[in-house]
Design a protein around this motif. Sequence first.
Motif, PDB file in Angstrom:
ATOM      1  N   THR A 102       7.588   2.433  -7.507  1.00 39.78           N
ATOM      2  CA  THR A 102       8.168   2.098  -6.207  1.00 39.78           C
ATOM      3  C   THR A 102       7.350   2.704  -5.079  1.00 39.78           C
ATOM      4  OG1 THR A 102      10.385   1.988  -7.158  1.00 39.78           O
ATOM      5  CG2 THR A 102      10.237   2.238  -4.778  1.00 39.78           C
ATOM      6  N   LEU A 103       6.999   1.864  -4.108  1.00 39.69           N
ATOM      7  CA  LEU A 103       6.296   2.300  -2.898  1.00 39.69           C
ATOM      8  C   LEU A 103       7.137   1.864  -1.709  1.00 39.69           C
ATOM      9  CD1 LEU A 103       2.640   1.240  -3.821  1.00 39.69           C
ATOM     10  CD2 LEU A 103       3.587   3.558  -3.864  1.00 39.69           C
ATOM     11  N   GLY A 104       7.737   2.840  -1.024  1.00 40.59           N
ATOM     12  CA  GLY A 104       8.639   2.514   0.073  1.00 40.59           C
ATOM     13  C   GLY A 104       9.834   1.753  -0.461  1.00 40.59           C
ATOM     14  N   ALA A 139     -11.215  -3.838   3.257  1.00 41.47           N
ATOM     15  CA  ALA A 139     -10.393  -2.625   3.144  1.00 41.47           C
ATOM     16  C   ALA A 139      -9.503  -2.440   4.370  1.00 41.47           C
ATOM     17  CB  ALA A 139     -11.296  -1.407   2.950  1.00 41.47           C
ATOM     18  N   ASP A 140     -10.032  -2.775   5.556  1.00 40.35           N
ATOM     19  CA  ASP A 140      -9.261  -2.585   6.795  1.00 40.35           C
ATOM     20  C   ASP A 140      -8.034  -3.491   6.852  1.00 40.35           C
ATOM     21  OD1 ASP A 140     -11.104  -0.732   7.565  1.00 40.35           O
ATOM     22  OD2 ASP A 140     -12.186  -2.068   8.933  1.00 40.35           O
ATOM     23  N   SER A 141      -8.062  -4.602   6.077  1.00 39.29           N
ATOM     24  CA  SER A 141      -6.931  -5.522   6.111  1.00 39.29           C
ATOM     25  C   SER A 141      -5.778  -5.066   5.213  1.00 39.29           C
ATOM     26  CB  SER A 141      -7.380  -6.930   5.695  1.00 39.29           C
ATOM     27  OG  SER A 141      -7.682  -6.966   4.317  1.00 39.29           O
ATOM     28  N   LEU A 142      -6.044  -4.094   4.380  1.00 39.19           N
ATOM     29  CA  LEU A 142      -4.994  -3.543   3.511  1.00 39.19           C
ATOM     30  C   LEU A 142      -4.310  -2.415   4.274  1.00 39.19           C
ATOM     31  CD1 LEU A 142      -7.001  -3.403   0.146  1.00 39.19           C
ATOM     32  CD2 LEU A 142      -5.532  -5.248   1.001  1.00 39.19           C
ATOM     33  N   VAL A 143      -3.303  -2.779   5.037  1.00 38.66           N
ATOM     34  CA  VAL A 143      -2.715  -1.842   5.997  1.00 38.66           C
ATOM     35  C   VAL A 143      -1.633  -0.954   5.389  1.00 38.66           C
ATOM     36  CG1 VAL A 143      -3.233  -3.329   7.956  1.00 38.66           C
ATOM     37  CG2 VAL A 143      -1.051  -3.587   6.772  1.00 38.66           C
ATOM     38  N   SER A 144      -1.226  -1.242   4.169  1.00 35.44           N
ATOM     39  CA  SER A 144      -0.167  -0.449   3.546  1.00 35.44           C
ATOM     40  C   SER A 144      -0.497  -0.194   2.087  1.00 35.44           C
ATOM     41  CB  SER A 144       1.185  -1.170   3.651  1.00 35.44           C
ATOM     42  OG  SER A 144       1.181  -2.345   2.848  1.00 35.44           O
ATOM     43  N   GLU A 145       0.202   0.776   1.510  1.00 37.69           N
ATOM     44  CA  GLU A 145       0.037   1.032   0.082  1.00 37.69           C
ATOM     45  C   GLU A 145       0.469  -0.171  -0.751  1.00 37.69           C
ATOM     46  OE1 GLU A 145       2.328   4.610  -0.569  1.00 37.69           O
ATOM     47  OE2 GLU A 145       0.498   5.824  -0.564  1.00 37.69           O
ATOM     48  N   GLN A 146       1.452  -0.902  -0.256  1.00 41.12           N
ATOM     49  CA  GLN A 146       1.908  -2.088  -0.971  1.00 41.12           C
ATOM     50  C   GLN A 146       0.799  -3.145  -1.070  1.00 41.12           C
ATOM     51  OE1 GLN A 146       3.532  -0.489   1.399  1.00 41.12           O
ATOM     52  NE2 GLN A 146       5.756  -0.397   1.028  1.00 41.12           N
TER      53      GLN A 146
END
Length: 535
Positions: free
Chosen positions: A297-299, A369-376
């Motif tokens: 679980t992430l968030g 990489a910059d477009s992956l704004v969250s751990e999800q």
Amino acid sequence: MYKRSAALFFICCLFLGVLCARLLIINEMQVKNTAYTANTISAVADRSRGVIYDCSLNRLVNAESVNMLAVKPDINSLLENNNYILNDDKNSIFNDIQSGKIGLARYNGSGYSANSDSILFTKYSRYKQNGEAVHLVGYINSDGEGVCGIEKYYNSLLSSKSGSLKIVCSVDAYRKALRGEKMKIESNNYNTSAGVELTVDIRIQQLCEKALEQFGIECGAIVALEVGTSEIKAMASAPEFSQLNPAEYLDNDNAPFINRAITPYSVGSVFKPVVAAAALENGITADLEYFCNGSLTLGEVSFGCHRKYGHGQMNMFSAMVDSCNPYFINLALNVGKTPVCDMAQRLGLGKSIELCDGWYTEKGIMPEADSLVSEQDLANLAFGQGRLLASPLQMAAVYAAIANDGVYRAPSLMRAIIDENRIEIMRAELPASRRAMSVQTAETLKELLHETVEKGSSGRAKPESVSAAGKTATAQSGQFKNTGEEITQSWFCGFFPYDSPKYALAILKENGQGGSADCAPVFRFLADGIMQITS
């Protein structure tokens, strides 16, 4: 003074004499040509263009011939040769002869006896009824111009090798065929051997096309690359279309003109070796452990494992063998988004491939990489989901790089230009290679993928005749059927022989049940078959 004038006069006379002689010769030739044209009629029996070969100079076009009969434009001549004509062609040849044309029809093979009223000749068909590599070869339109595939991208070269076959018949002043005088065949560079040589091996291509049919892959693709060179040995896409009558397939619901081998799809777990490579390159060892309890679980988002109650304590080997999503999510979080994205890009994901001069594939999607704004976002990428899209050709190149000790080379299709004597006159250069990962990392990945075939989720891919390595996937597509059920894409990517890899394969089935059920058995069939026909 008078001597000079006399000399000048003599030179002028000589010049005029030579000029008049040349004019007489030219005029005589023109008269002969005009007379010949006036005393003959002709019919173009066929036109040809340059050949497309496989890597062993087996013809992919102009490979089949048919015996034809040309009959003088005379009803009596037709009656005398009627027994040699295929029944299906009798009406058309009768209409031609009634119109004063030379009649052309297929010979029925009934023991032709040479005579002055007809002539037997061979005509070559551009395409076969069930041709191979149709998406690569492409087809030409009614004007003889390439529409797609190699026919399109090498249209100028293939057209420059065009030829024609003409039948000539002597006629009298009333344009009636002369009795007793044989017709002639005039060949103008017809059926030349000049053309282009591809990297494709027709034996492997045929085996891949057979596998698509035999294993019921109605929509899907198979790509086979040679490890080391990344030359395309086979690229099969289903469904196919007929090059003889492509118009029949325009309204087909399964879109047979789409080359699925170079079309981007969701890839799922066949991406996990890329995450493992990024981790190994950044100091994380295969001994890294993680306890899988069935989800991570992430968030507010929970990512489940395919095993409801989890796999328990895992390392990189056991996680690859059992294709544990939570393990690879944790691994990606440990290594970070930038190394994972950089490794994927070094392995050619998100980049177009130039198959040959001017023919570029779709890039697919490899998130920056910059477009992956969250751990999800990173978690989805860790097991090949999210925005990531790649084609079977791109994924085959990823696994070829792993098999090639970590050296990536973009796939290629064009090998050489061939002259009329079937001699190579210009060789295409292979795309430049680059090291995507260390030899040590590649060796560890090979071991991981070998264990997966030997002991894990890819066990149904294990060949009988050779050792292999690879990975299955069942990727969510984000598309849904009318029933509300999500469409999934089945995959298997791998290479063989494990100890000294020669071939890398990527197998895709649209709307499949799963990589293990749909694609792993296809890999086993192909690995055994390819080793048999190439050894």
